[in-house]
Design a protein around this motif. Sequence first.
Motif, PDB file in Angstrom:
ATOM      1  N   LEU A   1     -27.032  72.807  17.792  1.00  0.00           N
ATOM      2  CA  LEU A   1     -26.214  73.396  18.491  1.00  0.00           C
ATOM      3  C   LEU A   1     -25.295  72.775  19.265  1.00  0.00           C
ATOM      4  N   ARG A   2     -25.300  71.551  20.021  1.00  0.00           N
ATOM      5  CA  ARG A   2     -24.200  70.806  21.011  1.00  0.00           C
ATOM      6  C   ARG A   2     -23.423  70.833  20.317  1.00  0.00           C
ATOM      7  N   GLY A   3     -23.134  69.959  18.946  1.00  0.00           N
ATOM      8  CA  GLY A   3     -21.883  70.304  17.938  1.00  0.00           C
ATOM      9  C   GLY A   3     -21.097  71.673  18.787  1.00  0.00           C
ATOM     10  N   LEU A   4     -21.442  72.545  17.992  1.00  0.00           N
ATOM     11  CA  LEU A   4     -20.897  73.857  18.372  1.00  0.00           C
ATOM     12  C   LEU A   4     -20.112  74.039  19.332  1.00  0.00           C
ATOM     13  N   VAL A   5     -21.549  74.342  20.405  1.00  0.00           N
ATOM     14  CA  VAL A   5     -21.367  74.245  22.293  1.00  0.00           C
ATOM     15  C   VAL A   5     -19.822  73.500  22.156  1.00  0.00           C
ATOM     16  N   GLU A   6     -19.733  72.394  21.811  1.00  0.00           N
ATOM     17  CA  GLU A   6     -19.093  71.401  22.515  1.00  0.00           C
ATOM     18  C   GLU A   6     -17.309  71.538  21.610  1.00  0.00           C
ATOM     19  N   THR A   7     -17.409  72.319  20.553  1.00  0.00           N
ATOM     20  CA  THR A   7     -16.374  72.255  19.898  1.00  0.00           C
ATOM     21  C   THR A   7     -15.834  74.153  20.476  1.00  0.00           C
ATOM     22  N   VAL A   8     -16.868  74.798  21.068  1.00  0.00           N
ATOM     23  CA  VAL A   8     -16.055  76.114  21.542  1.00  0.00           C
ATOM     24  C   VAL A   8     -15.642  75.693  22.655  1.00  0.00           C
TER      25      VAL A   8
END
Length: 106
Positions: free
Chosen positions: A89-96
């Motif tokens: 989830l952290r990685g997804l939010v960081e990408t966005v």
Amino acid sequence: MKREKIYEFKIDRALNDERREALEENIEKNAKLSPKPFEYGWEEDADVLHILIDPVDIEVEFQTERVELFATAPLWAKVGFTEKKKAELRGLVETVLQDSNFIAVK
């Protein structure tokens, strides 16, 4: 259900109308990366984005120099909300956030 802080991101640029629009576009663009379907929406009169991945409610709080990521889930769901899933989830939010120009790409 207890609200739990998952992560905090330092951001280079604060939320404004242009970045909010870019953020929504990038959420839609990256939706396929989510393991489950989700819904999202902004809290009225606040810079808080809610992302509901049933049964977990994720809150993304935008502040001037950082973004805080919180999750609220029933006790039974927390068992499945492992450190690995939190990291995903952290990685997804960081990408966005990067794609929406909140964080400079390193």
